[in-house]
Scaffold this motif. Structure first.
Motif, mmCIF file in Angstrom:
data_model
loop_
_atom_site.group_PDB
_atom_site.id
_atom_site.type_symbol
_atom_site.label_atom_id
_atom_site.label_comp_id
_atom_site.label_asym_id
_atom_site.label_seq_id
_atom_site.Cartn_x
_atom_site.Cartn_y
_atom_site.Cartn_z
ATOM 1 N N ASN A 114 0.050 -1.594 0.145
ATOM 2 C CA ASN A 114 -0.367 -0.039 0.015
ATOM 3 C C ASN A 114 0.932 1.075 -0.233
ATOM 4 O OD1 ASN A 114 -2.299 1.771 0.454
ATOM 5 N ND2 ASN A 114 -2.379 1.362 2.549
ATOM 6 N N ASN A 136 -4.058 5.790 -3.649
ATOM 7 C CA ASN A 136 -2.921 4.583 -4.110
ATOM 8 C C ASN A 136 -2.892 4.355 -5.632
ATOM 9 O OD1 ASN A 136 -4.567 5.108 -1.955
ATOM 10 N ND2 ASN A 136 -2.814 3.713 -1.170
ATOM 11 N N ALA A 189 -5.748 -0.791 2.323
ATOM 12 C CA ALA A 189 -5.563 -2.213 2.153
ATOM 13 C C ALA A 189 -6.754 -2.336 2.355
ATOM 14 C CB ALA A 189 -5.383 -1.648 3.639
#
Length: 370
Positions: free
Chosen positions: A218, A257, A293
């Motif tokens: 992550n 992300n 996550a």
């Protein structure tokens, strides 16, 4: 038995009196007021409000005073008090794009519209003890502060124009309320976010840190971190429209992300999200990292077995009130349980000693026969 009970009650009353005396401290020193805690220990007050799920700075400050500065004990007091309050209804979803920002930064866009607003932050301070505070020195007044009255668009919206980031989901019309219903699995994202915002800051930080160290693949950028006041609106059935009932200070964090794509989605960026009462930057960033996550399954990613990817592990152990209750109950009387364990160990040891004695006797018989 009656005498033992009365003696126990008297001991508890004396312990409470001693606790009150310790809480007050040296009476030659002025007592700390609730207003002082509210105004000068704001970050502690904000944490208690966030993890206690009750936005009331005065009550949070009072809880901190009663708890002698023990944050978890203060959060416990706030949650207990919260259960006694009547519920008049639900507010409309908050529009954080309308936030009057006093702090707004982005680690991904240098020249974002509206500019980087540093606001009150420790980020650029030297971590040196300021002894002037010990001498009650006057703090220099800050320059005039201005918060933008105009809507401040979210940074991720700029990525969205090119289709480089996933669309923000609309979510459920009426998400489950974790403060009124027990946590159940599987937990959808709205329930996970509620649990994370109420979770212990240290636990959330540890989980977030683990994802950055490789336990969850992550690698995130802070797309935007903003702090400011947001209007709370509520629909009044008798009026037929919504009215503003107040303003609250929030910290919101959106992380960006990388996402390699799937069979149905092209490569793009994905989001992690955190929203917390007051100025709670560390908690909101931690929350956003853990949120991302936990989304591995819906995004079609592999589960590498990282703790932060295990929704039951994260949500079942993040609540500091539950954790504290289970942890601290072991210091209360467990005399009967321990006596049974003691007898069991004594019995096992006796059996081992008897077996050893029998083995020694068996080894000595051949020698005697010779």
């Amino acid at each position: 038995m009656y005498v033992a009970v009365k003696g126990g009650e008297r001991a508890i009353e004396n312990a409470h009196a001693w606790l009150g005396e310790e809480r007050r401290g040296d009476r030659d020193i002025a007592e700390l007021s609730v207003a002082q805690i509210r105004e000068q220990l704001k970050l502690a007050v904000n944490r208690v409000m966030a993890e206690g799920s009750l936005y009331d700075a005065d009550l949070a400050a009072l809880a901190i005073k009663q708890a002698r500065g023990d944050m978890i004990e203060a959060i416990f007091l706030i949650r207990a008090y919260r259960t006694t309050l009547p519920r008049f209804g639900g507010s409309l979803p908050l529009d954080t794009a309308e936030m009057a920002c006093e702090r707004r930064i982005s680690a991904t866009f240098k020249d974002l519209p509206g500019g980087q607003v540093l606001g009150p932050t420790f980020d650029y301070t030297h971590r040196l003890i300021d002894f002037q505070l010990a001498a009650n020195g006057e703090v220099a007044e800050a320059p005039s502060r201005e918060t933008s009255a105009d809507p401040v668009p979210h940074v991720t919206g700029f990525l969205n124009r090119e289709g480089l980031i996933e669309e923000a989901g609309e979510g459920e019309d009426t998400p489950p309320d974790l403060t009124r219903e027990p946590l159940e699995f599987p937990a959808d994202r709205s329930l996970r976010l509620q649990a994370l915002t109420r979770s212990d800051e240290g636990f959330a930080l540890g989980m977030a840190y683990s994802t950055q160290r490789g336990y969850g693949r992550n690698h995130a950028f802070v797309g935007e971190l903003r702090i400011g006041e947001v209007a709370v609106e509520m629909e009044i059935p008798e009026l037929g429209f919504a009215i503003e009932i107040g303003e609250i200070t929030l910290t919101e964090c959106e992380t960006v992300n990388q996402f390699t794509g799937s069979k149905t989605e092209p490569p793009q960026f994905t989001r992690g999200y955190g929203l917390v009462f007051g100025q709670s930057e560390r908690k909101s960033i931690s929350m956003a990292l853990v949120d991302r996550a936990l989304r591995w399954e819906e995004l079609g990613e592999d589960n590498v077995g990282a703790p932060a990817q295990d929704v039951e592990f994260v949500l079942s152990h993040g609540d500091n009130i539950q954790a504290t209750g289970f942890l601290e109950h072991i210091k209360l009387p467990h005399y009967v349980d321990f006596q049974s364990e003691l007898e069991l160990v004594r019995t096992l040891r006796k059996e081992v000693e008897e077996a050893r004695a029998a083995a020694d006797m068996a080894n000595q018989v051949p020698e005697a026969a010779e």
